[in-house]
Design an enzyme around this catalytic site. Sequence first.
Site, PDB file in Angstrom:
ATOM      1  N   ARG A  58       1.045  -1.253   0.107  1.00 46.91           N
ATOM      2  CA  ARG A  58      -0.112   0.035  -0.002  1.00 46.91           C
ATOM      3  C   ARG A  58       0.889   1.096   0.101  1.00 46.91           C
ATOM      4  O   ARG A  58       0.629   2.130  -0.693  1.00 46.91           O
ATOM      5  CB  ARG A  58      -0.936  -0.122   1.029  1.00 46.91           C
ATOM      6  CG  ARG A  58      -1.649   1.406   1.419  1.00 46.91           C
ATOM      7  CD  ARG A  58      -2.821   1.109   2.222  1.00 46.91           C
ATOM      8  NE  ARG A  58      -3.022   0.428   3.421  1.00 46.91           N
ATOM      9  CZ  ARG A  58      -2.418   0.727   4.505  1.00 46.91           C
ATOM     10  NH1 ARG A  58      -1.591   1.816   4.818  1.00 46.91           N
ATOM     11  NH2 ARG A  58      -2.205  -0.266   5.793  1.00 46.91           N
ATOM     12  N   TYR A 111     -15.594  17.011 -16.299  1.00 51.08           N
ATOM     13  CA  TYR A 111     -15.981  15.902 -16.043  1.00 51.08           C
ATOM     14  C   TYR A 111     -16.882  15.381 -14.899  1.00 51.08           C
ATOM     15  O   TYR A 111     -16.846  15.873 -13.753  1.00 51.08           O
ATOM     16  CB  TYR A 111     -14.729  15.008 -15.728  1.00 51.08           C
ATOM     17  CG  TYR A 111     -14.929  13.357 -15.506  1.00 51.08           C
ATOM     18  CD1 TYR A 111     -15.367  12.470 -16.594  1.00 51.08           C
ATOM     19  CD2 TYR A 111     -14.899  13.016 -14.091  1.00 51.08           C
ATOM     20  CE1 TYR A 111     -15.623  11.081 -16.343  1.00 51.08           C
ATOM     21  CE2 TYR A 111     -15.087  11.244 -13.992  1.00 51.08           C
ATOM     22  CZ  TYR A 111     -15.482  10.602 -15.154  1.00 51.08           C
ATOM     23  OH  TYR A 111     -15.980   9.574 -14.963  1.00 51.08           O
ATOM     24  N   ASP A 183      -6.399  19.331 -15.002  1.00 53.00           N
ATOM     25  CA  ASP A 183      -6.586  17.895 -15.196  1.00 53.00           C
ATOM     26  C   ASP A 183      -6.201  17.551 -16.635  1.00 53.00           C
ATOM     27  O   ASP A 183      -7.080  18.114 -17.512  1.00 53.00           O
ATOM     28  CB  ASP A 183      -8.233  17.477 -14.846  1.00 53.00           C
ATOM     29  CG  ASP A 183      -8.710  16.100 -15.264  1.00 53.00           C
ATOM     30  OD1 ASP A 183      -7.922  15.363 -16.237  1.00 53.00           O
ATOM     31  OD2 ASP A 183      -9.867  15.702 -14.720  1.00 53.00           O
ATOM     32  N   LYS A 208      -7.540   6.465 -19.511  1.00 52.64           N
ATOM     33  CA  LYS A 208      -7.812   7.072 -20.886  1.00 52.64           C
ATOM     34  C   LYS A 208      -6.628   7.001 -21.682  1.00 52.64           C
ATOM     35  O   LYS A 208      -6.101   5.613 -21.958  1.00 52.64           O
ATOM     36  CB  LYS A 208      -8.280   8.503 -20.684  1.00 52.64           C
ATOM     37  CG  LYS A 208      -9.352   8.722 -19.743  1.00 52.64           C
ATOM     38  CD  LYS A 208     -10.691   7.743 -19.875  1.00 52.64           C
ATOM     39  CE  LYS A 208     -11.533   7.884 -18.555  1.00 52.64           C
ATOM     40  NZ  LYS A 208     -11.822   9.323 -17.886  1.00 52.64           N
TER      41      LYS A 208
HETATM   42  C1  LIG Z   1     -12.378   9.602 -16.963  1.00 54.71           C
HETATM   43  C2  LIG Z   1     -11.992  11.078 -16.528  1.00 54.71           C
HETATM   44  C3  LIG Z   1     -11.830  11.213 -14.833  1.00 54.71           C
HETATM   45  C4  LIG Z   1     -11.994  10.061 -13.819  1.00 54.71           C
HETATM   46  O1  LIG Z   1     -10.984   9.064 -14.201  1.00 54.71           O
HETATM   47  P1  LIG Z   1     -11.466   7.531 -13.640  1.00 54.71           P
HETATM   48  O2  LIG Z   1     -10.253   7.107 -13.961  1.00 54.71           O
HETATM   49  O3  LIG Z   1     -12.661   7.343 -14.370  1.00 54.71           O
HETATM   50  O4  LIG Z   1     -11.760   7.586 -12.146  1.00 54.71           O
HETATM   51  C5  LIG Z   1     -11.515  12.448 -14.563  1.00 54.71           C
HETATM   52  N1  LIG Z   1     -11.205  13.568 -15.370  1.00 54.71           N
HETATM   53  C6  LIG Z   1     -11.535  13.451 -16.885  1.00 54.71           C
HETATM   54  C7  LIG Z   1     -11.084  14.449 -17.635  1.00 54.71           C
HETATM   55  C8  LIG Z   1     -11.724  12.047 -17.221  1.00 54.71           C
HETATM   56  O5  LIG Z   1     -12.187  11.974 -18.757  1.00 54.71           O
END
Ligand SMILES: *Cc1c(COP(=O)(O)O)cnc(C)c1O
Length: 388
Positions: A58, A111, A183, A208
Amino acid sequence: MAATLGGMENFGFETRAIHAGQGTDPRTGAVIVPIYQTSTYAQDGVGGTRDGDYEYSRTANPTRTALEAQLASLEGARHGLAFASGMAASDSVLRSVLRPGDHLVLGNDAYGGTFRLIDKVLTGWGIGYTVTDLSEVASVRAAIRPETKLIWCESPSNPLLGIADIAALAEAAHDAGARLVVDNTFATPYLQNPLALGADIVVHSTTKYLGGHSDVVGGAVLTNEDELREQLFFLRNASGAVPGPFDAWLTLRGVKTLAVRMERHCDNAELVAEALAAHPKVTKVYYPGLAEHPGHEVAAKQMSRFGGMISFRHADGESGALAAAARTSLFTLAESLGGIESLIEHPGRMTHASTSGSLLEVPDDLLRLSVGIEDASDLITDLRHALK
Ligand SMILES: *Cc1c(COP(=O)(O)O)cnc(C)c1O
């Protein structure tokens, strides 16, 4: 084999993606970082960990350490921390930086899960927020209060592909004694490096483009601040939102090909955006690579290319959009984005359903595409068929 975060600054992006943090295994010569599928590590006497870093997974795991060094190198950051998901990464940033009574400024396009976390969870802990248009720096400055500690920015934003001037937002944040978080999931470090533009913290959903193959969920935080890194590390260890070794390995593997994948995503998206813009059933295309996009110039200044995400509006309203989403065959109707395969979705009913009735609500005739790396003419044929 503790990976070094620095030492590769003078190498190009593609080289760092493949080598940063990823030396050959000193014992066996394994060329690829092994999956250290272990929860614990033998100690030579109480407290005597063998290389000082590893006592329990962890807290730290060598496969994860390699991924963190790789991602830090690609974002030009001193520190990288990997998380179990993008939301775990975002949650850790929010809970490391904000305290009851603090306030943050959030974009009016974001998001849905980030909005839900702030609106439904953090407000219960006494944190306030203001939603504003991040492409207007004046409106961001007007939204800042004495207790504002963060500006939370997506550029390009999800799902409307809005562009914020990251350098200008960083200046607005710093003038107010606040931090800018970007982000960077849509752009990836291959197209945009927010820390170099003045941002303080970068978060990623590595689910992604970084993972890139729709086979793993993960997240990451990158920063140059030593003290913030300690706070994030402490919170992650205390709360436990870590990726398992195999998930860290899949992401590490995916990132090695990020540069070549992103070039093809961008090539294909440019062709798809042009085809959609010329289609009679499409009333509006949101793609920062199009000259008519209001953020085109800022995007061209801070990104090397415009990415693989496109949204568009259907001339026949919500029913037209839903019907088109059900009629594609190469574009799979599914949430998520950034994989090699093309996806289509209806944000209003899928990824952004949690924004319904809020300032972040999205149009009901909107469809979002994650343009994959298949043959571009096949993709365009598929969309033309679906829009008939
Ligand atoms: C998918 C996404 C998230 C969240 O990520 P997860 O891996 O699904 O928890 C946050 N910001 C953006 C822009 C996203 O496309």
